[in-house]
Design a protein around this motif. Structure first.
Motif, PDB file in Angstrom:
ATOM      1  N   ALA A 157      -7.904  -4.271   2.934  1.00 51.49           N
ATOM      2  CA  ALA A 157      -6.791  -3.376   3.779  1.00 51.49           C
ATOM      3  C   ALA A 157      -6.326  -4.322   4.788  1.00 51.49           C
ATOM      4  O   ALA A 157      -4.877  -4.334   5.112  1.00 51.49           O
ATOM      5  N   LEU A 158      -7.234  -5.438   5.311  1.00 50.77           N
ATOM      6  CA  LEU A 158      -6.531  -6.308   6.233  1.00 50.77           C
ATOM      7  C   LEU A 158      -5.683  -7.122   5.601  1.00 50.77           C
ATOM      8  O   LEU A 158      -4.819  -7.769   5.989  1.00 50.77           O
ATOM      9  N   ASP A 159      -5.951  -7.709   4.257  1.00 43.31           N
ATOM     10  CA  ASP A 159      -5.179  -8.493   3.483  1.00 43.31           C
ATOM     11  C   ASP A 159      -3.883  -8.059   3.085  1.00 43.31           C
ATOM     12  O   ASP A 159      -2.858  -8.776   2.533  1.00 43.31           O
ATOM     13  N   GLN A 160      -3.806  -6.663   3.012  1.00 42.31           N
ATOM     14  CA  GLN A 160      -2.696  -6.148   2.582  1.00 42.31           C
ATOM     15  C   GLN A 160      -1.454  -6.069   3.352  1.00 42.31           C
ATOM     16  O   GLN A 160      -0.296  -5.096   2.930  1.00 42.31           O
ATOM     17  N   ALA A 161      -1.728  -6.603   4.671  1.00 44.43           N
ATOM     18  CA  ALA A 161      -0.342  -6.489   5.602  1.00 44.43           C
ATOM     19  C   ALA A 161      -0.761  -8.062   6.241  1.00 44.43           C
ATOM     20  O   ALA A 161      -1.817  -8.672   6.260  1.00 44.43           O
ATOM     21  N   TYR A 162       0.315  -8.471   7.242  1.00 47.78           N
ATOM     22  CA  TYR A 162       0.221  -9.741   7.842  1.00 47.78           C
ATOM     23  C   TYR A 162       1.159  -9.335   9.284  1.00 47.78           C
ATOM     24  O   TYR A 162       0.669  -8.957  10.284  1.00 47.78           O
ATOM     25  N   LYS A 163       2.241  -9.133   8.704  1.00 49.26           N
ATOM     26  CA  LYS A 163       3.395  -9.093   9.981  1.00 49.26           C
ATOM     27  C   LYS A 163       3.095  -7.836  10.831  1.00 49.26           C
ATOM     28  O   LYS A 163       3.248  -8.005  12.161  1.00 49.26           O
TER      29      LYS A 163
ATOM     30  N   ASN B 287       2.703 -10.596   2.723  1.00 51.01           N
ATOM     31  CA  ASN B 287       3.937 -10.019   3.341  1.00 51.01           C
ATOM     32  C   ASN B 287       4.594 -10.824   4.499  1.00 51.01           C
ATOM     33  O   ASN B 287       5.745 -10.519   4.956  1.00 51.01           O
ATOM     34  N   LEU B 288       4.009 -11.738   4.942  1.00 53.42           N
ATOM     35  CA  LEU B 288       4.568 -12.743   5.979  1.00 53.42           C
ATOM     36  C   LEU B 288       5.739 -13.519   5.244  1.00 53.42           C
ATOM     37  O   LEU B 288       6.750 -13.986   6.001  1.00 53.42           O
ATOM     38  N   TRP B 289       5.491 -13.775   4.018  1.00 47.70           N
ATOM     39  CA  TRP B 289       6.343 -14.781   3.237  1.00 47.70           C
ATOM     40  C   TRP B 289       6.972 -14.130   2.112  1.00 47.70           C
ATOM     41  O   TRP B 289       8.219 -14.368   1.889  1.00 47.70           O
ATOM     42  N   VAL B 290       6.327 -12.837   1.743  1.00 49.30           N
ATOM     43  CA  VAL B 290       7.378 -12.244   0.406  1.00 49.30           C
ATOM     44  C   VAL B 290       6.910 -10.809   0.642  1.00 49.30           C
ATOM     45  O   VAL B 290       5.800 -10.335   0.921  1.00 49.30           O
ATOM     46  N   PRO B 291       7.920  -9.662   0.679  1.00 46.96           N
ATOM     47  CA  PRO B 291       7.955  -8.507   0.609  1.00 46.96           C
ATOM     48  C   PRO B 291       6.719  -7.969  -0.424  1.00 46.96           C
ATOM     49  O   PRO B 291       6.757  -8.461  -1.648  1.00 46.96           O
ATOM     50  N   SER B 292       6.009  -7.154  -0.069  1.00 42.72           N
ATOM     51  CA  SER B 292       5.190  -6.697  -0.951  1.00 42.72           C
ATOM     52  C   SER B 292       5.588  -5.631  -2.128  1.00 42.72           C
ATOM     53  O   SER B 292       6.748  -4.901  -1.594  1.00 42.72           O
ATOM     54  N   GLU B 293       5.250  -5.630  -3.384  1.00 38.22           N
ATOM     55  CA  GLU B 293       5.827  -4.834  -4.350  1.00 38.22           C
ATOM     56  C   GLU B 293       5.209  -3.610  -4.360  1.00 38.22           C
ATOM     57  O   GLU B 293       5.678  -2.559  -4.617  1.00 38.22           O
ATOM     58  N   ASP B 294       3.862  -3.356  -4.237  1.00 31.59           N
ATOM     59  CA  ASP B 294       3.112  -2.056  -4.386  1.00 31.59           C
ATOM     60  C   ASP B 294       3.477  -1.090  -3.523  1.00 31.59           C
ATOM     61  O   ASP B 294       3.321  -1.488  -2.203  1.00 31.59           O
ATOM     62  N   PRO B 295       3.874  -0.104  -3.902  1.00 32.00           N
ATOM     63  CA  PRO B 295       4.234   1.085  -2.994  1.00 32.00           C
ATOM     64  C   PRO B 295       3.243   1.584  -1.726  1.00 32.00           C
ATOM     65  O   PRO B 295       3.332   2.020  -0.613  1.00 32.00           O
TER      66      PRO B 295
END
Length: 209
Positions: free
Chosen positions: A104-110, A63-71
Motif C-alpha cells: 500500500a505504501l508502494d502504490q502511491a508516492y505524491k 506515480n511520482l514519475w508515471v501515472p498509475s494504470e491500475d484503477p
C-alpha cells in the motif's frame, strides 16, 4: 485570533495495516480512534486496507514519475490525497511490516509527500522493529515520521489479545495512553506545519503559471 473551522483542521487517515481474517488490529485501531476523536484540532478517518483490494505493485514506475494504470491503485491514491497526515496501526511480521502494508505504501508516492506519519504498533515487542522499518520507508517517501509512537507489547499486549486475557483496551490505557497523547500532540504540530507549507507552495505555483 481567528477561529479554526472544520475545513481548517488537518485531516488524518488512520490506516489498518493488515488484512488477515484473524488480525488483532481492529481492537487497538478502535481504541485509538476513540482517543483521537477527542481532539478538537484534527479530524480522523479510518482507512481499512481490506476496503481497497490493492493488487501487488506492477506499474511502470512510481506515480511520482508515471501515472498509475491500475484503477484500484488510482482510487487509493485519490483517497490518500485528501489527507494531511497519517497514523498506521500495524503488527510485526517476521521482524518487519505486513506485506499488504508495504504494498500500500508502494502504490502511491505524491500523495504521501510532505505529510507526517505516526504509528501504533502491537505484538511481543510492540512492533518496534516494524515501526523502525516504517520510519525509513516514510523518509524515502519524503514524509515526516514521528518520534513518538504507541507500542503495545509484552504483558500489556497479552492482557488484551485473544490468546491472552482478551481484556478491554481500557485495561492497559495507563501504559499506552501517555504515548498516544504525546504522538497526537506531535502529529498536530507537523500536520499543521506541513499543510501550511504545501499550501504556500501551491500558491506560488499558481502565481508562476
Amino acid at each position: 485570533m481567528a477561529t479554526t473551522t472544520s475545513t481548517d483542521k488537518p485531516r488524518i487517515g488512520v490506516i489498518i495495516g493488515t488484512t488477515r481474517k484473524a488480525r488483532f488490529a481492529d481492537k487497538p485501531a478502535q481504541w485509538f480512534m476513540e482517543l483521537a476523536r477527542q481532539r478538537e484540532d484534527m479530524e480522523f478517518e479510518l482507512l481499512d486496507l481490506r476496503d481497497f483490494d490493492l493488487p501487488f505493485f506492477d506499474e511502470v514506475a512510481s506515480n511520482l514519475w508515471v501515472p498509475s494504470e491500475d484503477p484500484k491503485a488510482r482510487r487509493w491514491q485519490e483517497t490518500l490525497a485528501g489527507f494531511d497526515g497519517f497514523v498506521v496501526v500495524t503488527g510485526e511480521y517476521n521482524h518487519s511490516v505486513p506485506a499488504v502494508l508495504k504494498n500500500a505504501l508502494d502504490q502511491a508516492y505524491k500523495e504521501w509527500m510532505r505529510k507526517p506519519m505516526g504509528f501504533v504498533g502491537y505484538g511481543g515487542t510492540g512492533a518496534a522493529r516494524a515501526i523502525e522499518h516504517l520510519r525509513g520507508i516514510a523518509v524515502e517517501l519524503q514524509m515526516v515520521p514521528l518520534r513518538n509512537a504507541v507500542h503495545i507489547g509484552g504483558g500489556e499486549f497479552m492482557k488484551v489479545h485473544p490468546l491472552g486475557e482478551n481484556g478491554p483496551m481500557e485495561s492497559i490505557a495507563y501504559a499506552i495512553e501517555p504515548a498516544a497523547k504525546a504522538m497526537l500532540d506531535e502529529l498536530s504540530w507537523w500536520a499543521r506545519a506541513t499543510k501550511a507549507a504545501r499550501a504556500a507552495d501551491s500558491n506560488q505555483s499558481e502565481q508562476a503559471a
